[in-house]
Design an enzyme around this catalytic site. Structure first.
Site, mmCIF file in Angstrom:
data_model
loop_
_atom_site.group_PDB
_atom_site.id
_atom_site.type_symbol
_atom_site.label_atom_id
_atom_site.label_comp_id
_atom_site.label_asym_id
_atom_site.label_seq_id
_atom_site.Cartn_x
_atom_site.Cartn_y
_atom_site.Cartn_z
ATOM 1 N N LYS A 38 0.474 61.498 -46.176
ATOM 2 C CA LYS A 38 0.618 62.267 -47.414
ATOM 3 C C LYS A 38 0.209 61.393 -48.606
ATOM 4 O O LYS A 38 0.415 60.176 -48.589
ATOM 5 C CB LYS A 38 2.074 62.714 -47.596
ATOM 6 N N THR A 46 5.313 62.486 -51.391
ATOM 7 C CA THR A 46 4.858 61.608 -50.304
ATOM 8 C C THR A 46 6.039 60.863 -49.709
ATOM 9 O O THR A 46 6.582 59.950 -50.322
ATOM 10 C CB THR A 46 3.807 60.607 -50.835
ATOM 11 N N LYS A 105 22.882 63.043 -41.192
ATOM 12 C CA LYS A 105 22.289 64.331 -41.558
ATOM 13 C C LYS A 105 21.179 64.678 -40.571
ATOM 14 O O LYS A 105 20.239 63.903 -40.403
ATOM 15 C CB LYS A 105 21.709 64.272 -42.976
#
Lengths: 330, 330
Positions: free
Chosen positions: B232, B227, B69
């Protein structure tokens, strides 16, 4: 958003040998001009008798294109079991300004082409100007591709060839003589072939016996193609001791190229590597400096070669109105 | 060789919410049954104001399919500058028996779907059976997707929502109430929202203030979505001290998930991680054991979720005769 789809047959019509040599030269220069991002590739090894599939990503900042090549090889049962080639490939091109998918092309031909061109680029940069005789250790597809490409850059007077398999060797002679009109001398031994070389090309996939240092005459340029991962080797590591060693990528060649072997045996250190070929092409480092030195070009293959070559194919396709557009979304 | 091409609109018709929950569950189980190879992904960060593109490869041995992907996000100028979404995606499916390219599909929807489903799968495995109230910290697309998916697995009585941006919050209320008929209470503070939660979902992309431990009542199940990379964070790391911590992948979550933070602060050790969700789904480890424990599901997202979900889409397409075949070579 429109994506261009290109079939294998279209790809083959969309690029010629001299263009690939130019794109690979451009790729090497870009790599050594901080114009390239080329992360470690992803490889998946399938259980035997299946082969491997690699996913290589390259970001070319000058052209603002990101490429991803999925490339399989070594699926030896494919022809009989599935009616498919033993290796296949697909390339995605993304416009790096938006990450839109601009092209999906068959990628079966590109690896062969850009690898062939790497040898020709190295010949231009590193072989003696009076080189006439090529020795080919290995006579498969890539051995032919090397001749096709190098033939664009110099006059080849004769080819000395050797292969473990006499049938393959004899087929190579027939094919090369009919395609290029260059006489091919089938050597009786690897030694006999190597001793003749102005330019020595090794494309054996690196599983057989090694080229011995004493066979290599002064002034030879060696194009080391077959070793692109750990476990492969084509050259006796002592050949590196007094040679000018040029690589496509220091990071790759010291880890999985031919250069890994002399490093591992402490025959040379990293500092003994003369440089990356892009540095020579950019004039940052000298190429060959006299007719006696042995030069080695260790090519492991880089994503940026696929990238620049496939961008050229894409642009030619747009210009010549070849291919099929498909809208993955509206 | 024929390759199926699937457009975004076709992909959206080819899979329903309940199927994605099943495929993600299947993916988690496969991951914990040695049926998955999932190498480190390749990420390229483009210069601001552009975003990032990731290439994720997964090999599903049970289905014998390899997926890749390519997924971009954060190209905030795309809509105005190029008339394109800020994130796009493409998925390749390869038959792992031959490495033939069997499908190229638009991949813009799959990340959202399989991420949404991960929350729902965790709710089934870890939330209290009498959970009724969901708190949503963050009210963007993924916050909606979480509700869409969790709504398949339980009866949601009310949603307490909070967002930094009051307009986004109010839009979320309107949309959710009209789509699902579930009342949404717009909280005046993050604290007020979290205190109501039976299930707490965080989807803020991890750049704002943290959820404080004292706001989390006993028995809460936390779905930590936002996150997925270093830098993050959404949860105060002390929340992890006495919680049952379940992750999608220990390797990923300890490196770039919410779980990295309490590990980094020595609030917990790796041994305190209860397990991977696939282990719970397979019955190798218990899920929730009483109504008082706080459970955390840390989801960083795995290639195998894309893989199994896109295989399902591909199979549905073949069955329903949807899509366009293209021959990249003959």
């Amino acid at each position: 958003m429109k994506t261009l789809l290109l079939k294998k047959e279209e790809v083959s019509r969309l690029i010629c040998v001299s263009e690939v040599i130019c794109t690979v030269e451009e790729a090497y220069k870009a790599f050594n001009s901080d114009q390239v991002e080329q992360p470690d590739y992803i490889g998946i090894h399938l259980p035997s008798p299946r082969g491997e599939i690699d996913f290589k990503v390259g970001y070319d900042k000058a052209n603002e294109v990101i490429s991803m090549k999925a490339s399989s090889g070594g699926f030896i049962n494919n022809p009989t079991a599935h009616g498919l080639p033993s290796g296949m490939g697909t390339i995605l091109l993304l416009d790096a300004r938006s990450c839109a998918l601009i092209c999906v092309m068959d990628g079966s031909l590109i690896t062969g082409l850009r690898t062939g061109a790497s040898g020709a680029v190295s010949v231009k940069a590193l072989a003696r100007k009076n080189a006439k005789k090529i020795t080919s250790i290995g006579t498969g597809n890539q051995a032919r591709m090397q001749i096709r490409m190098i033939n664009e850059t110099m006059k080849i007077e004769e080819i000395h060839a050797w292969d473990r398999n006499p049938h393959t060797l004899s087929k190579y002679k027939t094919d090369i003589e009919s395609e290029f009109g260059i006489p091919v001398i089938m050597a009786n031994s690897k030694k006999e072939a190597v001793e003749q070389a102005d330019i020595l090309i090794t494309t054996t996939r690196g599983k057989g016996s090694l080229v011995e240092p004493e066979w290599v005459k002064p002034g030879t340029h060696i194009v080391a193609i077959g070793t692109d991962q750990q476990g492969k080797q084509e050259l006796g590591p002592e050949i590196f001791r007094n040679a000018k060693v040029v690589v496509d990528s220091i990071a790759q060649c010291t880890e999985k190229g031919e250069t890994w072997h002399p490093l591992n045996k402490n025959i040379i250190t990293k500092d003994d590597i003369h440089g990356e070929i892009g540095e020579i092409l950019l004039g940052k480092k000298p190429g060959r400096e006299n007719d006696d030195e042995v030069t080695i070009f260790d090519s492991t293959g880089m994503a940026i070669q696929d990238n620049v070559t496939s961008i050229k194919i894409y642009r030619n396709a747009i210009e010549r109105d070849i291919g099929t557009f498909f809208e993955f979304f509206e």
